[in-house]
Every structure is written in C-alpha cells, then in structure tokens.
Design a protein around this motif. Structure first.
Motif, short mmCIF file in Angstrom:
data_model
loop_
_atom_site.label_atom_id
_atom_site.label_comp_id
_atom_site.label_asym_id
_atom_site.label_seq_id
_atom_site.Cartn_x
_atom_site.Cartn_y
_atom_site.Cartn_z
N GLY A 36 6.65 45.24 -11.31
CA GLY A 36 7.50 45.69 -12.42
C GLY A 36 8.66 46.56 -12.00
N ARG A 37 9.20 46.34 -10.80
CA ARG A 37 10.27 47.20 -10.29
C ARG A 37 11.66 46.58 -10.41
NH1 ARG A 37 9.56 48.52 -4.44
NH2 ARG A 37 7.97 46.92 -4.21
N PHE A 38 11.81 45.47 -11.12
CA PHE A 38 13.06 44.71 -11.06
C PHE A 38 13.93 44.88 -12.29
CE2 PHE A 38 15.44 40.64 -11.54
CZ PHE A 38 16.29 40.84 -10.47
N THR A 39 15.24 45.05 -12.07
CA THR A 39 16.26 45.05 -13.11
C THR A 39 17.23 43.91 -12.82
OG1 THR A 39 16.16 47.43 -13.55
CG2 THR A 39 18.21 46.32 -14.09
N LEU A 40 17.50 43.09 -13.83
CA LEU A 40 18.44 41.99 -13.67
C LEU A 40 19.82 42.43 -14.13
CD1 LEU A 40 19.08 39.00 -13.05
CD2 LEU A 40 18.49 38.50 -15.45
N SER A 61 6.91 41.79 -16.93
CA SER A 61 6.28 42.93 -17.59
C SER A 61 7.27 44.01 -17.98
CB SER A 61 5.22 43.55 -16.66
OG SER A 61 5.83 44.04 -15.47
N ASN A 62 8.34 44.12 -17.21
CA ASN A 62 9.18 45.31 -17.39
C ASN A 62 10.64 45.06 -17.03
OD1 ASN A 62 9.44 48.08 -18.06
ND2 ASN A 62 9.44 48.64 -15.91
N VAL A 63 11.11 43.82 -17.10
CA VAL A 63 12.47 43.53 -16.68
C VAL A 63 13.48 44.10 -17.67
CG1 VAL A 63 14.18 41.69 -16.37
CG2 VAL A 63 11.94 41.48 -15.33
N ARG A 64 14.40 44.89 -17.15
CA ARG A 64 15.55 45.33 -17.92
C ARG A 64 16.74 44.48 -17.53
NH1 ARG A 64 15.49 50.33 -20.31
NH2 ARG A 64 17.72 50.55 -20.02
N VAL A 65 17.60 44.19 -18.49
CA VAL A 65 18.85 43.46 -18.23
C VAL A 65 20.00 44.43 -18.38
CG1 VAL A 65 20.38 41.61 -19.00
CG2 VAL A 65 17.89 41.27 -19.01
N VAL A 66 20.88 44.46 -17.38
CA VAL A 66 22.11 45.23 -17.48
C VAL A 66 23.28 44.28 -17.26
CG1 VAL A 66 20.97 47.33 -16.66
CG2 VAL A 66 22.21 45.91 -15.04
N VAL A 67 24.37 44.56 -17.92
CA VAL A 67 25.57 43.73 -17.83
C VAL A 67 26.66 44.49 -17.11
CG1 VAL A 67 27.42 42.62 -19.15
CG2 VAL A 67 25.03 42.33 -19.85
N GLY A 68 27.30 43.83 -16.15
CA GLY A 68 28.41 44.44 -15.44
C GLY A 68 29.74 43.96 -15.99
N GLY A 69 30.78 44.76 -15.75
CA GLY A 69 32.12 44.37 -16.16
C GLY A 69 32.75 45.38 -17.11
N HIS A 70 34.08 45.31 -17.22
CA HIS A 70 34.83 46.29 -18.00
C HIS A 70 35.64 45.66 -19.13
CE1 HIS A 70 34.73 48.01 -13.74
NE2 HIS A 70 33.81 48.67 -14.42
N SER A 71 35.59 44.34 -19.24
CA SER A 71 36.35 43.68 -20.30
C SER A 71 35.70 43.95 -21.66
CB SER A 71 36.39 42.17 -20.06
OG SER A 71 35.09 41.60 -20.27
N PRO A 72 36.45 43.78 -22.75
CA PRO A 72 35.83 43.93 -24.07
C PRO A 72 34.61 43.04 -24.25
CG PRO A 72 38.22 43.91 -24.28
CD PRO A 72 37.92 43.57 -22.85
N ALA A 73 34.68 41.80 -23.72
CA ALA A 73 33.53 40.89 -23.85
C ALA A 73 32.33 41.42 -23.09
CB ALA A 73 33.91 39.50 -23.34
N ALA A 74 32.55 41.97 -21.89
CA ALA A 74 31.44 42.50 -21.10
C ALA A 74 30.81 43.71 -21.78
CB ALA A 74 31.93 42.87 -19.70
N LEU A 75 31.62 44.59 -22.33
CA LEU A 75 31.09 45.77 -23.02
C LEU A 75 30.30 45.35 -24.27
CD1 LEU A 75 34.12 48.21 -22.72
CD2 LEU A 75 32.17 47.97 -21.19
N ARG A 76 30.83 44.38 -25.01
CA ARG A 76 30.10 43.86 -26.18
C ARG A 76 28.78 43.24 -25.75
NH1 ARG A 76 29.13 39.10 -26.97
NH2 ARG A 76 30.85 38.35 -25.66
N ARG A 77 28.82 42.46 -24.68
CA ARG A 77 27.62 41.78 -24.20
C ARG A 77 26.56 42.80 -23.78
NH1 ARG A 77 30.23 38.77 -20.63
NH2 ARG A 77 30.59 37.19 -22.23
N ALA A 78 26.98 43.85 -23.11
CA ALA A 78 26.03 44.89 -22.68
C ALA A 78 25.38 45.55 -23.88
CB ALA A 78 26.75 45.93 -21.82
N ALA A 79 26.18 45.86 -24.90
CA ALA A 79 25.67 46.59 -26.06
C ALA A 79 24.77 45.74 -26.95
CB ALA A 79 26.82 47.14 -26.88
#
Length: 270
Positions: free
Chosen positions: A110-114, A174-192
């Motif tokens: 359970g140590r992985f973040t995507l 069991s514990n995967v978190r997803v994080v989104v990279g990038g600074h565009s408006p689409a990337a920020l929306r996708r992350a949120a």
C-alpha cells in the motif's frame, strides 16, 4: 536539525547514471535511511531523435520505465512511499495500467501513489499511436475507467476511447492515491475533480500563482511540489505557508553528487 515542516521526497533517479540496479538499490535505501518520505519516478516511453523542443532529454538518455523501476525500489525498501511523477496517461492502456498499479500497490504494502499527466511531447505521443489533440480527453476518460476497475462492485465503462463490461480484476488496490501533474486550467480542474492531489513544479512564487487559479479542493487533498530551488529553512517555510504538503527534490539540479544532495537536504526530513 530543523523542525519538521513537511514531507520531503526525491525524484528523477530512474534517469541517466543513477538508473542502474546497483545505484537504484543503494540510493533508495540511502534515502529511506535518511528519512525521506517518498521516491518519484519519471516517464517517457520514447523521445524524439534528433532532439526537438520541448523534449526534456537527448534521445539516448536512459529512462527506466517508472512502474518497473518502482517495483524494484519497492523490493529494496520497506517504508519509502513510491510514486510516479508522472506517468503520461493517454499513452497507456488504462486497463493494463490499472492492473499494474494495483499489483504494485499490493506488493509494496500500500505504498504507491499514481501521478499522471496528459503529456506534452507530440512526437512521442504520435509514435505510440495516440492523437496529441485527444490527450486531455483521454486522460479524463482513462482516470474514470481505472476508478471503475479499482472500486466498482461490478466494473463497467462506456466511453469514446475505452469500453468494458462483464470483467473484473484483482487484486484491488488498497490505498492508491491519484495525483495530477500540470499547470494548465485543464490540469488543475482534473486534479480537483478526479484526484486526491496535485503535483506541481515551481518556485514559491510560481506555486502561489498556480494555487490562485485552483478550483476548490476536496477534503484530504494533498499538494506535492517539485522544488527547482535549493532548500533552506526560509524556502521550506515559504512553501509550507502556501499549503504545500510535500517538497520533492531532483538531485541532479543541485550542486554536488546525488549522495551529497540527499544528505544535505535530510535535515528537512525531521
């Protein structure tokens, strides 16, 4: 030793001279022994040859696949959190990637973040058979499809780029978190809206500007930042004041060997 302000990670050591098995094992174990929180691996399947902008590296640069690399690091460590920083999602089959992610999460305890991104090198995307213009839509759809396969009692999905039903896959993560990279408006929306965190790059001033454009973040949202400036107590405090949860360093950017950079910045790990 300064007081702990936030988690500190290291990135990009699946590239170049540090990417071999002996160095990977040694540096990962060193980072863990020094108290680093996380180890992030970068992704490029192919690079333009000859190099053209905005390709980040020469075509003969060694870049070990991040998931293979992190599986190796998982076996060499026990506490270090593992993350992709980032996988270029539209270039990956989402069902295959979902299986790889669940398997890595399972074997690492359970140590992985995507960490994912939409990509920015058009010749790379064209070479793997993906339309550069579709990369954002594919990224959104693939995230939704993987979420179904990981969490739905009876997974199914019908989209423009991927469809499935009547299938399932175990282990479930069991514990995967997803994080989104990038600074565009689409990337920020996708992350949120589709992730549990954001992976940014920049100075405190850069990050302040990006965060000012960020949509409302869900509860438990985590901000990780690749810091392109040397860490000092004042710099770390400045990032912390912006709400950054984790700083990630790329040792080749700084003076000294990788060992020296890791040891010098270990004071910020608590």
């Amino acid at each position: 030793m300064v007081a702990l302000i936030m988690d500190i990670g290291v990135q990009g050591l699946n590239i170049g001279d540090t990417a071999g098995p002996d160095e990977t094992r040694r540096l990962a174990q060193l980072a863990e022994s020094l108290g680093y929180h996380s180890w992030w691996a970068s992704d490029h399947v192919v690079l333009p040859s000859p190099r053209v902008d905005p390709s980040p590296s020469e075509p003969d640069t060694v870049i070990v696949d991040p998931l293979v690399h992190l599986g190796f690091v998982a076996a060499a460590t026990t506490r270090l959190q593992l993350a992709t920083g980032i996988v270029i999602l539209p270039q990956r089959n989402p069902l295959v990637l979902a299986k790889q992610v669940a398997s890595l999460d399972y074997l690492s305890g359970g140590r992985f973040t995507l960490g994912v991104g939409a990509g920015y090198v058009e010749p790379e995307m064209t070479a793997v058979g993906v339309s550069f213009d579709d990369r954002g839509a594919r990224t959104d759809e693939y995230l939704d499809a993987m979420d179904q396969l990981w969490h739905a009692p009876a997974p199914s999905f019908a989209g423009k780029f991927v469809s499935f039903s009547g299938v399932d896959a175990y282990p479930r993560p069991s514990n995967v978190r997803v994080v989104v990279g990038g600074h565009s408006p689409a990337a920020l929306r996708r992350a949120a809206t589709r992730a549990q965190g954001w992976f940014g790059i920049g100075t405190p001033s850069d990050i302040r500007g990006h965060l000012s454009r960020f949509p409302e973040q869900p509860s438990g949202f985590r901000i990780s930042v690749s810091a392109p400036v040397p860490l000092t107590p004042a710099v770390v405090a400045e990032y912390a004041d912006l709400g950054v949860d984790e700083l990630v360093i790329y040792p080749p950017m700084f003076d000294g060997s990788v060992d020296e950079v890791l040891k010098r910045n270990a004071e910020f790990t608590g």
